[in-house]
Scaffold this motif. Structure first.
Motif, PDB file in Angstrom:
ATOM      1  N   ALA A 111       0.837  -1.207   0.000  1.00 60.51           N
ATOM      2  CA  ALA A 111       0.000   0.000   0.000  1.00 60.51           C
ATOM      3  C   ALA A 111       0.873   1.259   0.000  1.00 60.51           C
ATOM      4  CB  ALA A 111      -0.932  -0.005   1.205  1.00 60.51           C
ATOM      5  N   ASN A 112       1.886   1.259   0.846  1.00 58.61           N
ATOM      6  CA  ASN A 112       2.787   2.410   0.918  1.00 58.61           C
ATOM      7  C   ASN A 112       3.528   2.606  -0.404  1.00 58.61           C
ATOM      8  OD1 ASN A 112       2.026   2.788   3.576  1.00 58.61           O
ATOM      9  ND2 ASN A 112       3.830   1.775   4.442  1.00 58.61           N
ATOM     10  N   GLY A 116       2.481   1.932  -3.256  1.00 62.56           N
ATOM     11  CA  GLY A 116       1.547   2.434  -4.254  1.00 62.56           C
ATOM     12  C   GLY A 116       1.044   3.832  -3.956  1.00 62.56           C
ATOM     13  N   GLY A 117       1.567   4.436  -2.896  1.00 64.18           N
ATOM     14  CA  GLY A 117       1.171   5.801  -2.548  1.00 64.18           C
ATOM     15  C   GLY A 117      -0.205   5.907  -1.929  1.00 64.18           C
ATOM     16  N   MET A 118      -0.659   4.803  -1.307  1.00 57.55           N
ATOM     17  CA  MET A 118      -1.986   4.789  -0.705  1.00 57.55           C
ATOM     18  C   MET A 118      -1.907   5.044   0.800  1.00 57.55           C
ATOM     19  SD  MET A 118      -3.042   1.463  -2.862  1.00 57.55           S
ATOM     20  CE  MET A 118      -2.450   1.452  -4.552  1.00 57.55           C
ATOM     21  N   ILE A 119      -3.063   5.172   1.416  1.00 60.99           N
ATOM     22  CA  ILE A 119      -3.137   5.365   2.861  1.00 60.99           C
ATOM     23  C   ILE A 119      -3.278   3.981   3.484  1.00 60.99           C
ATOM     24  CG2 ILE A 119      -4.425   6.435   4.752  1.00 60.99           C
ATOM     25  CD1 ILE A 119      -5.597   8.334   2.485  1.00 60.99           C
ATOM     26  N   SER A 120      -2.302   3.578   4.279  1.00 63.40           N
ATOM     27  CA  SER A 120      -2.291   2.218   4.822  1.00 63.40           C
ATOM     28  C   SER A 120      -2.796   2.189   6.262  1.00 63.40           C
ATOM     29  CB  SER A 120      -0.881   1.631   4.756  1.00 63.40           C
ATOM     30  OG  SER A 120       0.054   2.474   5.412  1.00 63.40           O
ATOM     31  N   VAL A 121      -3.711   1.253   6.522  1.00 61.90           N
ATOM     32  CA  VAL A 121      -4.201   1.009   7.874  1.00 61.90           C
ATOM     33  C   VAL A 121      -3.884  -0.439   8.223  1.00 61.90           C
ATOM     34  CG1 VAL A 121      -6.227   0.832   9.361  1.00 61.90           C
ATOM     35  CG2 VAL A 121      -6.035   2.726   7.744  1.00 61.90           C
ATOM     36  N   GLY A 122      -3.017  -0.627   9.212  1.00 57.37           N
ATOM     37  CA  GLY A 122      -2.674  -1.964   9.660  1.00 57.37           C
ATOM     38  C   GLY A 122      -3.729  -2.465  10.644  1.00 57.37           C
ATOM     39  N   VAL A 123      -4.122  -3.713  10.481  1.00 54.87           N
ATOM     40  CA  VAL A 123      -5.111  -4.322  11.374  1.00 54.87           C
ATOM     41  C   VAL A 123      -4.410  -5.413  12.159  1.00 54.87           C
ATOM     42  CG1 VAL A 123      -7.353  -5.450  11.551  1.00 54.87           C
ATOM     43  CG2 VAL A 123      -6.907  -3.875   9.661  1.00 54.87           C
ATOM     44  N   GLY A 124      -4.106  -5.105  13.432  1.00 56.50           N
ATOM     45  CA  GLY A 124      -3.390  -6.083  14.245  1.00 56.50           C
ATOM     46  C   GLY A 124      -2.384  -5.426  15.167  1.00 56.50           C
TER      47      GLY A 124
END
Length: 220
Positions: free
Chosen positions: A179-180, A182-190
């Motif tokens: 995600a990073n 690709g220039g996206m906003i990343s939200v980690g779940v965990g």
């Protein structure tokens, strides 16, 4: 209030927990080859393609196998895994996820799946979520696996969304990196320990609303 142009979700460990089925299938395969395989090493296979996972397991013993044998092993592992996931129902969707997805739909935010798994369409069908996601980009539709951003970039293109205005939800470090990248906003779940490179890390979706999440991202 700011809202994203799209949200893309990894599947395993984000929408539904199938990691135990993966672990048992990989462990069974490794042991059939006489290779010791534990839960700690299994973390390295999250978000990784079937082929790369086989290569990582073989590398534990510095082993190499001919192409036809690798293909046979991949098919065998996938058969064991498919037997397990065929028992999935909507009750197996992780707690808080249905409410979160419904809220996003009410906000008319396009939703997609971005998964390395070639079984993603089957799992979505078992979970009865076909009407929830506008696109499913899985391992059958990409040439490059995470941390390459291809799976998510294809998702944003299909959803007609700007990557920089798209939120990706991931439970694996390789997915966060994708995600990073690709220039996206990343939200980690965990766990913050494993997913610290994400723009934001949440423990789960229980009690989480899109409005609360978007507010937290805005503060970053």
């Amino acid at each position: 209030m700011w809202k994203p142009e799209a949200c893309i979700f990894d599947l395993d460990g984000v929408i539904v927990e199938t990691s135990d089925a993966h672990f048992k299938a990989w462990q069974r395969l490794a042991e059939s080859l006489g290779i010791s395989f534990g839960e700690e090493f299994n973390e390295q296979l999250k978000g990784v393609s079937r082929r790369k996972s086989i290569e990582k397991i073989l590398a534990l013993e510095d082993r190499q196998l001919p192409e036809e044998e690798i293909q046979r092993l991949m098919d065998k592992k996938n058969g064991w895994y498919q037997d397990s996931i065929a028992e999935l129902t909507p009750d197996d969707i992780l707690e808080g996820v249905p409410e979160f997805l419904t809220s996003l739909q009410q906000m008319e935010i396009p939703l997609g799946i971005g998964s390395s798994s070639k079984n993603a369409p089957y799992i979505i069908d078992y979970l009865q979520l076909n009407d929830t996601f506008g696109v499913i980009i899985d391992g059958n539709k990409v040439d490059n696996t995470k941390p390459d951003p291809e799976v998510f970039l294809k998702g944003t293109k299909a959803l007609n969304a700007d990557p920089s205005k798209t939120i990706v939800f991931e439970d694996a470090a390789s997915g966060v990196d994708a995600a990073n990248n690709g220039g996206m906003i990343s939200v980690g779940v965990g766990s913050q320990e494993y997913l610290g490179d994400a723009n934001l890390v949440i423990s789960d979706f229980v009690g989480l609303t899109p409005q609360k999440l978007f507010s937290q991202l805005n503060e970053k």
